[in-house]
Write a protein that holds these residues in place. Structure first.
Motif, PDB file in Angstrom:
ATOM      1  N   LEU A 302       0.859  -1.173  -0.098  1.00  0.00           N
ATOM      2  CA  LEU A 302       0.020  -0.098  -0.129  1.00  0.00           C
ATOM      3  C   LEU A 302       0.922   1.330  -0.110  1.00  0.00           C
ATOM      4  O   LEU A 302       0.296   2.526   0.181  1.00  0.00           O
ATOM      5  N   VAL A 303       2.189   1.171  -0.303  1.00  0.00           N
ATOM      6  CA  VAL A 303       3.069   2.186  -0.556  1.00  0.00           C
ATOM      7  C   VAL A 303       2.471   3.467  -1.271  1.00  0.00           C
ATOM      8  O   VAL A 303       2.480   4.490  -1.181  1.00  0.00           O
ATOM      9  N   PRO A 304       2.262   2.975  -2.716  1.00  0.00           N
ATOM     10  CA  PRO A 304       1.534   3.893  -3.746  1.00  0.00           C
ATOM     11  C   PRO A 304       0.379   4.775  -3.067  1.00  0.00           C
ATOM     12  O   PRO A 304       0.158   5.961  -3.203  1.00  0.00           O
ATOM     13  N   ARG A 305      -0.295   4.314  -2.098  1.00  0.00           N
ATOM     14  CA  ARG A 305      -1.562   5.025  -1.547  1.00  0.00           C
ATOM     15  C   ARG A 305      -0.953   5.908  -0.563  1.00  0.00           C
ATOM     16  O   ARG A 305      -1.412   7.143  -0.369  1.00  0.00           O
ATOM     17  N   LEU A 306       0.019   5.666   0.425  1.00  0.00           N
ATOM     18  CA  LEU A 306       0.660   6.577   1.274  1.00  0.00           C
ATOM     19  C   LEU A 306       1.066   7.755   0.544  1.00  0.00           C
ATOM     20  O   LEU A 306       1.154   8.679   0.870  1.00  0.00           O
ATOM     21  N   VAL A 307       2.045   7.388  -0.732  1.00  0.00           N
ATOM     22  CA  VAL A 307       2.572   8.611  -1.076  1.00  0.00           C
ATOM     23  C   VAL A 307       1.314   9.473  -1.920  1.00  0.00           C
ATOM     24  O   VAL A 307       1.669  10.603  -1.764  1.00  0.00           O
ATOM     25  N   GLU A 308       0.436   9.196  -2.419  1.00  0.00           N
ATOM     26  CA  GLU A 308      -0.669   9.796  -2.799  1.00  0.00           C
ATOM     27  C   GLU A 308      -1.369  10.632  -1.683  1.00  0.00           C
ATOM     28  O   GLU A 308      -1.707  11.969  -1.798  1.00  0.00           O
ATOM     29  N   LEU A 309      -1.787   9.912  -0.676  1.00  0.00           N
ATOM     30  CA  LEU A 309      -2.270  10.679   0.701  1.00  0.00           C
ATOM     31  C   LEU A 309      -1.336  11.678   1.212  1.00  0.00           C
ATOM     32  O   LEU A 309      -1.459  12.929   1.561  1.00  0.00           O
ATOM     33  N   ALA A 310      -0.156  11.451   1.125  1.00  0.00           N
ATOM     34  CA  ALA A 310       1.079  12.617   1.634  1.00  0.00           C
ATOM     35  C   ALA A 310       1.205  13.568   0.763  1.00  0.00           C
ATOM     36  O   ALA A 310       1.721  14.735   1.159  1.00  0.00           O
ATOM     37  N   THR A 311       1.571  13.076  -0.672  1.00  0.00           N
ATOM     38  CA  THR A 311       2.078  14.195  -1.575  1.00  0.00           C
ATOM     39  C   THR A 311       1.133  14.634  -2.678  1.00  0.00           C
ATOM     40  O   THR A 311       1.269  15.577  -3.375  1.00  0.00           O
ATOM     41  N   GLY A 312       0.073  14.008  -2.843  1.00  0.00           N
ATOM     42  CA  GLY A 312      -0.961  13.971  -3.905  1.00  0.00           C
ATOM     43  C   GLY A 312      -0.444  13.573  -5.166  1.00  0.00           C
ATOM     44  O   GLY A 312      -0.903  13.691  -6.260  1.00  0.00           O
ATOM     45  N   VAL A 313       0.772  12.756  -5.336  1.00  0.00           N
ATOM     46  CA  VAL A 313       1.334  12.288  -6.554  1.00  0.00           C
ATOM     47  C   VAL A 313       0.716  10.962  -6.667  1.00  0.00           C
ATOM     48  O   VAL A 313       0.753   9.970  -5.655  1.00  0.00           O
ATOM     49  N   ASP A 314       0.130  10.681  -7.748  1.00  0.00           N
ATOM     50  CA  ASP A 314      -0.318   9.422  -8.281  1.00  0.00           C
ATOM     51  C   ASP A 314       0.718   8.550  -8.645  1.00  0.00           C
ATOM     52  O   ASP A 314       0.859   8.440  -9.977  1.00  0.00           O
ATOM     53  N   LEU A 315       1.447   7.717  -8.088  1.00  0.00           N
ATOM     54  CA  LEU A 315       2.778   7.107  -8.404  1.00  0.00           C
ATOM     55  C   LEU A 315       2.363   6.006  -9.424  1.00  0.00           C
ATOM     56  O   LEU A 315       3.003   5.884 -10.469  1.00  0.00           O
ATOM     57  N   PRO A 316       1.165   5.017  -9.163  1.00  0.00           N
ATOM     58  CA  PRO A 316       1.148   4.014 -10.082  1.00  0.00           C
ATOM     59  C   PRO A 316       0.498   4.891 -11.644  1.00  0.00           C
ATOM     60  O   PRO A 316       1.171   4.182 -12.664  1.00  0.00           O
ATOM     61  N   ARG A 317       0.128   5.821 -11.749  1.00  0.00           N
ATOM     62  CA  ARG A 317      -0.485   6.570 -12.867  1.00  0.00           C
ATOM     63  C   ARG A 317       0.801   7.248 -13.589  1.00  0.00           C
ATOM     64  O   ARG A 317       0.803   6.881 -14.715  1.00  0.00           O
ATOM     65  N   ALA A 318       1.627   7.817 -12.721  1.00  0.00           N
ATOM     66  CA  ALA A 318       2.691   8.271 -13.328  1.00  0.00           C
ATOM     67  C   ALA A 318       3.796   7.081 -13.844  1.00  0.00           C
ATOM     68  O   ALA A 318       4.314   7.481 -14.888  1.00  0.00           O
ATOM     69  N   ALA A 319       3.869   6.010 -13.131  1.00  0.00           N
ATOM     70  CA  ALA A 319       4.741   4.983 -13.749  1.00  0.00           C
ATOM     71  C   ALA A 319       4.322   4.420 -14.908  1.00  0.00           C
ATOM     72  O   ALA A 319       4.865   4.395 -15.933  1.00  0.00           O
ATOM     73  N   ALA A 320       2.860   4.386 -15.045  1.00  0.00           N
ATOM     74  CA  ALA A 320       2.387   3.674 -16.041  1.00  0.00           C
ATOM     75  C   ALA A 320       2.555   4.676 -17.419  1.00  0.00           C
ATOM     76  O   ALA A 320       2.681   4.112 -18.575  1.00  0.00           O
ATOM     77  N   THR A 321       2.165   5.895 -17.302  1.00  0.00           N
ATOM     78  CA  THR A 321       2.220   6.949 -18.176  1.00  0.00           C
ATOM     79  C   THR A 321       3.946   6.824 -18.380  1.00  0.00           C
ATOM     80  O   THR A 321       4.037   6.970 -19.912  1.00  0.00           O
ATOM     81  N   ALA A 322       4.786   6.821 -17.844  1.00  0.00           N
ATOM     82  CA  ALA A 322       6.211   6.619 -18.292  1.00  0.00           C
ATOM     83  C   ALA A 322       6.440   5.739 -18.953  1.00  0.00           C
ATOM     84  O   ALA A 322       7.208   5.322 -20.120  1.00  0.00           O
ATOM     85  N   VAL A 323       5.891   4.179 -18.500  1.00  0.00           N
ATOM     86  CA  VAL A 323       6.043   3.166 -19.245  1.00  0.00           C
ATOM     87  C   VAL A 323       5.531   3.353 -20.869  1.00  0.00           C
ATOM     88  O   VAL A 323       6.168   2.651 -21.880  1.00  0.00           O
ATOM     89  N   MET A 324       4.459   3.966 -20.786  1.00  0.00           N
ATOM     90  CA  MET A 324       3.586   4.363 -22.401  1.00  0.00           C
ATOM     91  C   MET A 324       4.388   5.349 -23.046  1.00  0.00           C
ATOM     92  O   MET A 324       3.879   5.721 -24.070  1.00  0.00           O
TER      93      MET A 324
END
Length: 429
Positions: A302-324
């Motif tokens: 659940l680390v990506p959820r913590l990142v979003e709650l603390a910073t507002g950064v959607d880490l899974p979406r950012a990672a997928a966008t980079a992969v794409m």
């Protein structure tokens, strides 16, 4: 979020991809709902996702555009399935659903002509000794590892490294090991490990490094630039108990450490990662930080959820966008903290009762979820794994200290009863 229509297995019906279909992200392995469910939800909100896995469970299917059934234990069939998919839909990127699928996802990406981690990066993601050799060559601070061909050599290496140490088989890939805190314990650990190894090639003696655990979570864009999005502080029980919790603070002082950022970038270059998610475990010792490995995968727990709650950064979406091949959004939009705790069994036995008086309606308690059913058997601390966790809960706060206090409050109001059933198991001396 608007949910996609219920996905069905894909079948090849045309050799030409319809022009109206947007680029698709292939997800190799779904993982588990507790670890990867949040990430898949966020990725599917922005990208068309097709899963390659044996089955698509209900929790995953509602986020998928499609699913093709394939045995992930057969790499050739997975690659063939991906090639067939690419004939009917445009594939823009490939992502591993969990750390154990990194190598398989890299094979698929390479066969489709898409950016993939270098072979050394795949190996480094699951071979600790190899990763540390690469980091050492790149002058990145890491923990030391030595090969020992005999028991006496293992004792000498442990004395040089300093106790405690971990003794593991010297074989490629992941392997379990035994911790040793004394020379006598080292001898017992060596005999246990060498007896269990059929190759008889010696053992690895690894410096454990006294200190706390953390990790760097980031994203590599198409130009190879690493954007560090968060520092995760991890709370662990006595080895080998898995992590008991994580915390993310948008004001973590390590985020401002230019040396750490430079070493993280050097580590990524050393293992040959291209683009997408980056997870770098750290050990924070009295002599400074030590980078332990580099993994091209989203963090679990659940680390990506913590990142979003603390910073507002959607880490899974950012990672997928980079992969794409797109430009990931990694700028923080808020500055607060979030933390998760996992309740582990205090003893081996059967879970008889579980209840909580936690303030479930509090705005700072993001979730409380039981993860084991009554009547199930759980292992004690000496043999506990991730599957033995009994509950998980996430809290938010102004900083890490407030989050830890709130986690403690929830845990104090949660009561468990386990009917003892002891199984002897130990690899710590």
């Amino acid at each position: 979020m608007t949910q996609a229509a219920r996905a069905t297995p894909l079948r090849v019906t045309s050799p030409l991809p319809p022009p109206s279909i947007p680029p698709t992200l292939l997800l190799v392995g779904a993982g588990s709902p507790d670890n990867q469910g949040f990430g898949l939800e966020r990725i599917a909100a922005a990208h068309r996702v097709i899963l390659i896995d044996q089955v698509a469970s209900d929790w995953a299917r509602r986020h998928l555009a499609g699913h093709t059934s394939c045995d992930l234990g057969d790499p050739a069939s997975v690659v063939s399935a991906a090639i067939r998919l690419a004939q009917i839909v445009p594939v823009g990127g490939v992502l591993a659903g969990s750390a154990v699928r990194v190598g398989l996802a890299a094979q698929v990406a390479r066969r489709l002509g898409l950016p993939a981690p270098a072979a050394r990066g795949v190996r480094a993601s699951h071979d600790t000794a190899f990763a540390r050799r690469l980091l050492t060559l790149a002058q990145v601070p890491t923990l030391r590892t030595a090969h020992a061909a005999s028991e006496s050599a293992a004792v000498r290496e442990a004395a040089l490294l300093g106790y405690p140490v971990l003794v593991r088989p010297d074989v490629p890939g992941p392997s379990s090991g035994c911790r040793a805190d004394t020379p006598d314990g080292l001898r017992r650990a060596y005999r246990t490990v060498s007896t269990a190894s059929s190759d008889k090639v010696g053992v690895l003696v690894e410096e454990l490094g006294q200190g706390s655990d953390a990790s760097i979570e980031g994203v590599l864009d198409g130009s190879g630039q690493l954007a560090v999005t968060a520092i995760v502080r991890t709370t662990s029980g006595t080895w080998p108990v898995p992590a008991t919790g994580h915390a993310v603070d948008a004001s973590d002082p390590l985020l401002a450490d230019a040396g750490l950022r430079a070493h993280a970038a050097a580590a990524v270059r050393a293992v040959g990662l291209k683009r997408g998610p980056v997870h770098i475990p750290l050990r924070l010792t009295a002599h400074g930080y030590r980078l332990l490995s580099v993994q091209p995968v989203l963090a679990a727990d659940l680390v990506p959820r913590l990142v979003e709650l603390a910073t507002g950064v959607d880490l899974p979406r950012a990672a997928a966008t980079a992969v794409m091949g797109g430009r990931p959004l990694v700028e923080p939009t808020q500055h607060r903290a979030a933390a998760v705790r996992f309740l582990s069994p205090p003893a081996a036995g059967y879970l008889e009762s579980a209840q909580t008086g936690a303030p479930l309606g509090a705005e700072w308690l993001e979730r409380f979820r039981w993860t084991r059913h009554l009547g199930t058997y759980v292992h004690g601390p000496e043999a506990a794994s991730f599957t033995d966790r009994l509950a998980q809960f996430i809290v938010t706060g102004r900083d890490r200290e407030q989050c830890l206090a709130r986690l403690g409050l929830v845990e104090e109001q949660t009561v468990l009863r386990i009917r003892p059933h002891i199984v002897v198991h130990s690899c710590v001396w």
